[in-house]
Design a protein around this motif. Structure first.
Motif, PDB file in Angstrom:
ATOM      1  N   ALA A  62      -1.948 -21.051 143.051  1.00 23.60           N
ATOM      2  CA  ALA A  62      -0.588 -21.576 142.940  1.00 23.60           C
ATOM      3  C   ALA A  62      -0.287 -21.915 141.486  1.00 23.60           C
ATOM      4  O   ALA A  62      -1.202 -22.082 140.673  1.00 23.60           O
ATOM      5  N   LEU A  63       0.993 -22.026 141.195  1.00 27.20           N
ATOM      6  CA  LEU A  63       1.450 -22.504 139.890  1.00 27.20           C
ATOM      7  C   LEU A  63       2.899 -22.909 140.037  1.00 27.20           C
ATOM      8  O   LEU A  63       3.552 -22.599 141.030  1.00 27.20           O
ATOM      9  N   ARG A  64       3.387 -23.626 139.037  1.00 27.99           N
ATOM     10  CA  ARG A  64       4.801 -23.941 139.009  1.00 27.99           C
ATOM     11  C   ARG A  64       5.313 -23.725 137.595  1.00 27.99           C
ATOM     12  O   ARG A  64       4.534 -23.740 136.638  1.00 27.99           O
ATOM     13  N   CYS A  65       6.623 -23.477 137.472  1.00 25.45           N
ATOM     14  CA  CYS A  65       7.256 -23.224 136.182  1.00 25.45           C
ATOM     15  C   CYS A  65       8.462 -24.125 136.011  1.00 25.45           C
ATOM     16  O   CYS A  65       9.269 -24.260 136.932  1.00 25.45           O
ATOM     17  N   THR A  66       8.571 -24.696 134.829  1.00 21.31           N
ATOM     18  CA  THR A  66       9.805 -25.342 134.408  1.00 21.31           C
ATOM     19  C   THR A  66      10.349 -24.510 133.257  1.00 21.31           C
ATOM     20  O   THR A  66       9.642 -23.658 132.712  1.00 21.31           O
ATOM     21  N   TYR A  67      11.589 -24.767 132.894  1.00 19.64           N
ATOM     22  CA  TYR A  67      12.228 -23.979 131.843  1.00 19.64           C
ATOM     23  C   TYR A  67      12.808 -24.921 130.805  1.00 19.64           C
ATOM     24  O   TYR A  67      13.437 -25.918 131.151  1.00 19.64           O
ATOM     25  N   THR A  68      12.575 -24.605 129.539  1.00 18.07           N
ATOM     26  CA  THR A  68      13.025 -25.467 128.450  1.00 18.07           C
ATOM     27  C   THR A  68      14.383 -24.997 127.929  1.00 18.07           C
ATOM     28  O   THR A  68      14.756 -23.833 128.122  1.00 18.07           O
ATOM     29  N   PRO A  69      15.107 -25.873 127.243  1.00 21.20           N
ATOM     30  CA  PRO A  69      16.381 -25.467 126.644  1.00 21.20           C
ATOM     31  C   PRO A  69      16.216 -24.374 125.569  1.00 21.20           C
ATOM     32  O   PRO A  69      17.168 -23.691 125.235  1.00 21.20           O
ATOM     33  N   GLU A  70      15.010 -24.211 125.069  1.00 23.98           N
ATOM     34  CA  GLU A  70      14.734 -23.203 124.033  1.00 23.98           C
ATOM     35  C   GLU A  70      14.381 -21.838 124.631  1.00 23.98           C
ATOM     36  O   GLU A  70      13.793 -21.002 123.949  1.00 23.98           O
ATOM     37  N   ASN A  71      14.695 -21.605 125.895  1.00 28.06           N
ATOM     38  CA  ASN A  71      14.404 -20.339 126.584  1.00 28.06           C
ATOM     39  C   ASN A  71      12.908 -20.049 126.691  1.00 28.06           C
ATOM     40  O   ASN A  71      12.474 -18.910 126.547  1.00 28.06           O
ATOM     41  N   ALA A  72      12.139 -21.074 126.951  1.00 27.68           N
ATOM     42  CA  ALA A  72      10.710 -20.894 127.212  1.00 27.68           C
ATOM     43  C   ALA A  72      10.416 -21.345 128.642  1.00 27.68           C
ATOM     44  O   ALA A  72      11.043 -22.263 129.158  1.00 27.68           O
ATOM     45  N   ALA A  73       9.468 -20.675 129.255  1.00 29.06           N
ATOM     46  CA  ALA A  73       8.976 -21.098 130.564  1.00 29.06           C
ATOM     47  C   ALA A  73       7.726 -21.932 130.314  1.00 29.06           C
ATOM     48  O   ALA A  73       6.946 -21.651 129.404  1.00 29.06           O
ATOM     49  N   ARG A  74       7.543 -22.956 131.107  1.00 25.47           N
ATOM     50  CA  ARG A  74       6.375 -23.824 130.966  1.00 25.47           C
ATOM     51  C   ARG A  74       5.588 -23.760 132.270  1.00 25.47           C
ATOM     52  O   ARG A  74       6.056 -24.245 133.301  1.00 25.47           O
ATOM     53  N   ILE A  75       4.404 -23.144 132.224  1.00 24.35           N
ATOM     54  CA  ILE A  75       3.546 -23.043 133.407  1.00 24.35           C
ATOM     55  C   ILE A  75       2.779 -24.346 133.565  1.00 24.35           C
ATOM     56  O   ILE A  75       2.209 -24.862 132.602  1.00 24.35           O
ATOM     57  N   GLN A  76       2.755 -24.842 134.787  1.00 22.19           N
ATOM     58  CA  GLN A  76       2.024 -26.076 135.109  1.00 22.19           C
ATOM     59  C   GLN A  76       1.254 -25.873 136.410  1.00 22.19           C
ATOM     60  O   GLN A  76       1.606 -25.025 137.227  1.00 22.19           O
ATOM     61  N   ARG A  77       0.215 -26.670 136.575  1.00 26.35           N
ATOM     62  CA  ARG A  77      -0.554 -26.717 137.819  1.00 26.35           C
ATOM     63  C   ARG A  77      -1.057 -25.337 138.259  1.00 26.35           C
ATOM     64  O   ARG A  77      -1.121 -25.035 139.439  1.00 26.35           O
ATOM     65  N   PHE A  78      -1.427 -24.516 137.288  1.00 28.99           N
ATOM     66  CA  PHE A  78      -1.932 -23.168 137.574  1.00 28.99           C
ATOM     67  C   PHE A  78      -3.367 -23.280 138.070  1.00 28.99           C
ATOM     68  O   PHE A  78      -4.218 -23.852 137.398  1.00 28.99           O
ATOM     69  N   CYS A  79      -3.629 -22.757 139.265  1.00 27.73           N
ATOM     70  CA  CYS A  79      -4.985 -22.837 139.811  1.00 27.73           C
ATOM     71  C   CYS A  79      -5.263 -21.667 140.748  1.00 27.73           C
ATOM     72  O   CYS A  79      -4.349 -21.084 141.318  1.00 27.73           O
ATOM     73  N   VAL A  80      -6.540 -21.344 140.848  1.00 27.77           N
ATOM     74  CA  VAL A  80      -7.016 -20.302 141.759  1.00 27.77           C
ATOM     75  C   VAL A  80      -8.162 -20.918 142.564  1.00 27.77           C
ATOM     76  O   VAL A  80      -9.036 -21.584 142.000  1.00 27.77           O
ATOM     77  N   LEU A  81      -8.137 -20.721 143.874  1.00 27.22           N
ATOM     78  CA  LEU A  81      -9.211 -21.242 144.729  1.00 27.22           C
ATOM     79  C   LEU A  81     -10.561 -20.679 144.288  1.00 27.22           C
ATOM     80  O   LEU A  81     -10.654 -19.519 143.864  1.00 27.22           O
ATOM     81  N   LYS A  82     -11.587 -21.491 144.422  1.00 27.90           N
ATOM     82  CA  LYS A  82     -12.925 -21.143 143.942  1.00 27.90           C
ATOM     83  C   LYS A  82     -13.400 -19.771 144.412  1.00 27.90           C
ATOM     84  O   LYS A  82     -13.940 -18.989 143.633  1.00 27.90           O
ATOM     85  N   GLU A  83     -13.179 -19.457 145.688  1.00 27.54           N
ATOM     86  CA  GLU A  83     -13.692 -18.193 146.232  1.00 27.54           C
ATOM     87  C   GLU A  83     -12.958 -16.964 145.689  1.00 27.54           C
ATOM     88  O   GLU A  83     -13.400 -15.838 145.890  1.00 27.54           O
ATOM     89  N   TYR A  84     -11.842 -17.184 144.967  1.00 28.12           N
ATOM     90  CA  TYR A  84     -11.087 -16.060 144.416  1.00 28.12           C
ATOM     91  C   TYR A  84     -11.240 -15.915 142.892  1.00 28.12           C
ATOM     92  O   TYR A  84     -10.668 -15.013 142.301  1.00 28.12           O
ATOM     93  N   ARG A  85     -12.008 -16.794 142.289  1.00 24.07           N
ATOM     94  CA  ARG A  85     -12.177 -16.728 140.832  1.00 24.07           C
ATOM     95  C   ARG A  85     -13.089 -15.571 140.443  1.00 24.07           C
ATOM     96  O   ARG A  85     -13.850 -15.068 141.250  1.00 24.07           O
ATOM     97  N   LYS A  86     -12.985 -15.173 139.196  1.00 24.97           N
ATOM     98  CA  LYS A  86     -13.790 -14.073 138.630  1.00 24.97           C
ATOM     99  C   LYS A  86     -13.429 -12.733 139.255  1.00 24.97           C
ATOM    100  O   LYS A  86     -14.240 -11.831 139.311  1.00 24.97           O
ATOM    101  N   ARG A  87     -12.181 -12.619 139.746  1.00 22.53           N
ATOM    102  CA  ARG A  87     -11.729 -11.363 140.365  1.00 22.53           C
ATOM    103  C   ARG A  87     -10.439 -10.858 139.717  1.00 22.53           C
ATOM    104  O   ARG A  87      -9.733 -10.063 140.293  1.00 22.53           O
ATOM    105  N   ARG A  88     -10.116 -11.394 138.535  1.00 21.23           N
ATOM    106  CA  ARG A  88      -8.933 -11.007 137.762  1.00 21.23           C
ATOM    107  C   ARG A  88      -7.617 -11.416 138.425  1.00 21.23           C
ATOM    108  O   ARG A  88      -6.555 -10.903 138.084  1.00 21.23           O
TER     109      ARG A  88
END
Length: 153
Positions: A62-88
C-alpha cells in the motif's frame, strides 16, 4: 515477473485493505504505534489518495499520495508485505504511481525514506535532498525524483 496492479482506493473496502496492509507492516512488524501510523489523512475523498498494491490478484502492499502546490506528488506510508519483498514489486509499484502522477501533471515525486531503504530508492532514480532526520524513532532522509514527460514513439 508477477502481475503488479496499483488500485486507487475509491471505496471503504479498498481503503480498509490498504490500512490492513499498513498495520501488518508498520504496526505489527515494525512496531510503530498505531496512533502515529494512522492519521487524519487516512480517509476517502480527503487530501490524499490511497493505493493498494496487488500482486497476482492478492493484496501485497500500500501507499498514499498527497500533492503539493508546486506540482509534486508526495508518497507516504509506502510498504510491501514481508512475503512479497525481493520480488521487484516495490519498484513496479513506484513506476506505476510515477506514471499516474506524471499523467496528472506532477513534475516530481518526493518521499521521506528510512535511511536503510535509501539505496532502494536511489536505484529507482531518487536523489537524497536532506540531511538525516528522525521520524518515529527511525533515521530518515528526504528524497526526490523529477518526472519528465514520457515521449511516445
Amino acid at each position: 515477473m508477477p502481475l503488479i496492479e496499483l488500485v486507487l482506493a475509491q471505496n471503504a473496502d479498498t481503503l480498509a485493505r490498504c490500512l490492513r496492509v499498513r498495520e501488518e507492516v508498520f504496526t505489527i512488524e515494525k512496531g510503530v504505534p498505531k496512533e502515529i501510523e494512522v492519521d487524519a489523512l487516512d480517509c476517502l475523498n480527503g487530501a490524499c489518495e490511497h493505493f493498494l498494491i496487488r500482486c497476482n490478484e492478492k493484496d501485497a502492499g500500500a501507499l498514499r499520495c498527497t500533492y503539493t502546490p508546486e506540482n509534486a506528488a508526495r508518497i507516504q506510508r509506502f510498504c510491501v508485505l514481508k512475503e512479497y519483498r525481493k520480488r521487484r514489486i516495490g519498484k513496479a509499484a513506484l513506476e506505476q504511481v510515477e506514471s499516474c502522477c506524471r499523467s496528472r501533471g506532477c513534475r516530481a515525486v518526493e518521499l521521506d525514506a528510512k535511511l536503510s531503504a535509501a539505496g532502494f530508492y536511489e536505484k529507482c532514480g531518487y536523489k537524497i535532498v536532506s540531511d538525516t532526520f528522525i521520524e518515529a524513532d527511525v533515521e530518515h532522509v528526504k528524497m526526490r525524483k523529477g518526472l519528465s514527460a514520457k515521449l511516445h514513439s
